[in-house]
Design a protein around this motif. Structure first.
Motif, PDB file in Angstrom:
ATOM      1  N   HIS A  38       0.826  -1.203   0.000  1.00 28.81           N
ATOM      2  CA  HIS A  38       0.000   0.000   0.000  1.00 28.81           C
ATOM      3  C   HIS A  38       0.863   1.257   0.000  1.00 28.81           C
ATOM      4  N   VAL A  39       1.925   1.263   0.805  1.00 26.97           N
ATOM      5  CA  VAL A  39       2.796   2.441   0.895  1.00 26.97           C
ATOM      6  C   VAL A  39       3.515   2.678  -0.435  1.00 26.97           C
ATOM      7  N   VAL A  40       3.950   1.605  -1.074  1.00 33.75           N
ATOM      8  CA  VAL A  40       4.736   1.752  -2.306  1.00 33.75           C
ATOM      9  C   VAL A  40       3.849   2.118  -3.493  1.00 33.75           C
ATOM     10  N   THR A  41       2.644   1.605  -3.571  1.00 36.44           N
ATOM     11  CA  THR A  41       1.846   1.787  -4.778  1.00 36.44           C
ATOM     12  C   THR A  41       0.944   3.009  -4.758  1.00 36.44           C
ATOM     13  N   THR A  42       0.648   3.594  -3.601  1.00 36.84           N
ATOM     14  CA  THR A  42      -0.256   4.742  -3.583  1.00 36.84           C
ATOM     15  C   THR A  42       0.525   6.032  -3.820  1.00 36.84           C
ATOM     16  N   LYS A  43      -0.124   6.951  -4.519  1.00 35.64           N
ATOM     17  CA  LYS A  43       0.490   8.250  -4.780  1.00 35.64           C
ATOM     18  C   LYS A  43       0.140   9.191  -3.628  1.00 35.64           C
ATOM     19  N   PRO A  44       1.080  10.080  -3.270  1.00 35.37           N
ATOM     20  CA  PRO A  44       0.750  11.030  -2.189  1.00 35.37           C
ATOM     21  C   PRO A  44      -0.308  12.032  -2.654  1.00 35.37           C
ATOM     22  N   ARG A  45      -1.104  12.488  -1.699  1.00 32.90           N
ATOM     23  CA  ARG A  45      -2.133  13.469  -2.022  1.00 32.90           C
ATOM     24  C   ARG A  45      -1.494  14.794  -2.399  1.00 32.90           C
ATOM     25  N   VAL A  46      -2.123  15.500  -3.323  1.00 28.46           N
ATOM     26  CA  VAL A  46      -1.655  16.832  -3.702  1.00 28.46           C
ATOM     27  C   VAL A  46      -2.301  17.816  -2.738  1.00 28.46           C
ATOM     28  N   LEU A  47      -1.481  18.420  -1.880  1.00 28.87           N
ATOM     29  CA  LEU A  47      -2.023  19.333  -0.884  1.00 28.87           C
ATOM     30  C   LEU A  47      -2.137  20.755  -1.416  1.00 28.87           C
ATOM     31  N   MET A  48      -1.310  21.097  -2.408  1.00 27.40           N
ATOM     32  CA  MET A  48      -1.289  22.462  -2.890  1.00 27.40           C
ATOM     33  C   MET A  48      -1.227  22.454  -4.409  1.00 27.40           C
ATOM     34  N   GLN A  49      -2.007  23.265  -5.033  1.00 26.80           N
ATOM     35  CA  GLN A  49      -1.944  23.370  -6.478  1.00 26.80           C
ATOM     36  C   GLN A  49      -0.773  24.263  -6.870  1.00 26.80           C
ATOM     37  N   ARG A  50      -0.247  24.031  -8.043  1.00 26.25           N
ATOM     38  CA  ARG A  50       0.903  24.809  -8.492  1.00 26.25           C
ATOM     39  C   ARG A  50       0.443  26.175  -8.960  1.00 26.25           C
ATOM     40  N   VAL A  51       1.099  27.216  -8.476  1.00 26.78           N
ATOM     41  CA  VAL A  51       0.779  28.584  -8.843  1.00 26.78           C
ATOM     42  C   VAL A  51       2.002  29.174  -9.511  1.00 26.78           C
ATOM     43  N   LEU A  52       1.816  29.731 -10.682  1.00 26.75           N
ATOM     44  CA  LEU A  52       2.925  30.355 -11.396  1.00 26.75           C
ATOM     45  C   LEU A  52       2.981  31.837 -11.049  1.00 26.75           C
ATOM     46  N   ILE A  53       4.100  32.249 -10.472  1.00 24.17           N
ATOM     47  CA  ILE A  53       4.300  33.643 -10.101  1.00 24.17           C
ATOM     48  C   ILE A  53       5.452  34.171 -10.955  1.00 24.17           C
ATOM     49  N   PRO A  54       5.190  35.191 -11.789  1.00 25.28           N
ATOM     50  CA  PRO A  54       6.281  35.699 -12.621  1.00 25.28           C
ATOM     51  C   PRO A  54       7.314  36.445 -11.767  1.00 25.28           C
ATOM     52  N   VAL A  55       8.545  35.993 -11.830  1.00 25.64           N
ATOM     53  CA  VAL A  55       9.619  36.595 -11.043  1.00 25.64           C
ATOM     54  C   VAL A  55      10.840  36.707 -11.947  1.00 25.64           C
TER      55      VAL A  55
END
Length: 91
Positions: A38-55
């Motif tokens: 179970h530990v090896v085959t499950t993907k971790p949950r996405v806690l934060m969406q990717r935000v593009l900040i122009p820098v």
């Protein structure tokens, strides 16, 4: 030697206490194997969406004026150190 599906009649049986221990050990090993699968085959949950900040990563270089050259450093001799020889009292 012939392969048989049943053990011979005169084969000694395993003690009931050891049989219980083997069953418990097999159940624990199977549970650990399922947990690791179970530990090896499950993907971790996405806690934060990717935000593009122009820098701007690299700032443009600004021209700086050069100062006057540093004056030469005068070299001095090291001070002489006089260490008296050690005094060892005789017995």
């Amino acid at each position: 030697m012939l392969l048989r599906s049943n053990p011979p009649v005169n084969m000694p049986k395993m003690r009931p206490a050891w049989r219980i221990k083997m069953i418990v050990l097999c159940v624990l090993a199977g549970g650990y194997a399922l947990f690791m699968w179970h530990v090896v085959t499950t993907k971790p949950r996405v806690l934060m969406q990717r935000v593009l900040i122009p820098v701007d990563v690299v700032k443009p270089k600004t021209q700086t004026l050069k100062g006057p050259p540093a004056p030469p450093v005068p070299l001095m001799d090291a001070p002489a150190i006089i260490v008296p020889p050690p005094h060892i009292p005789a017995r």
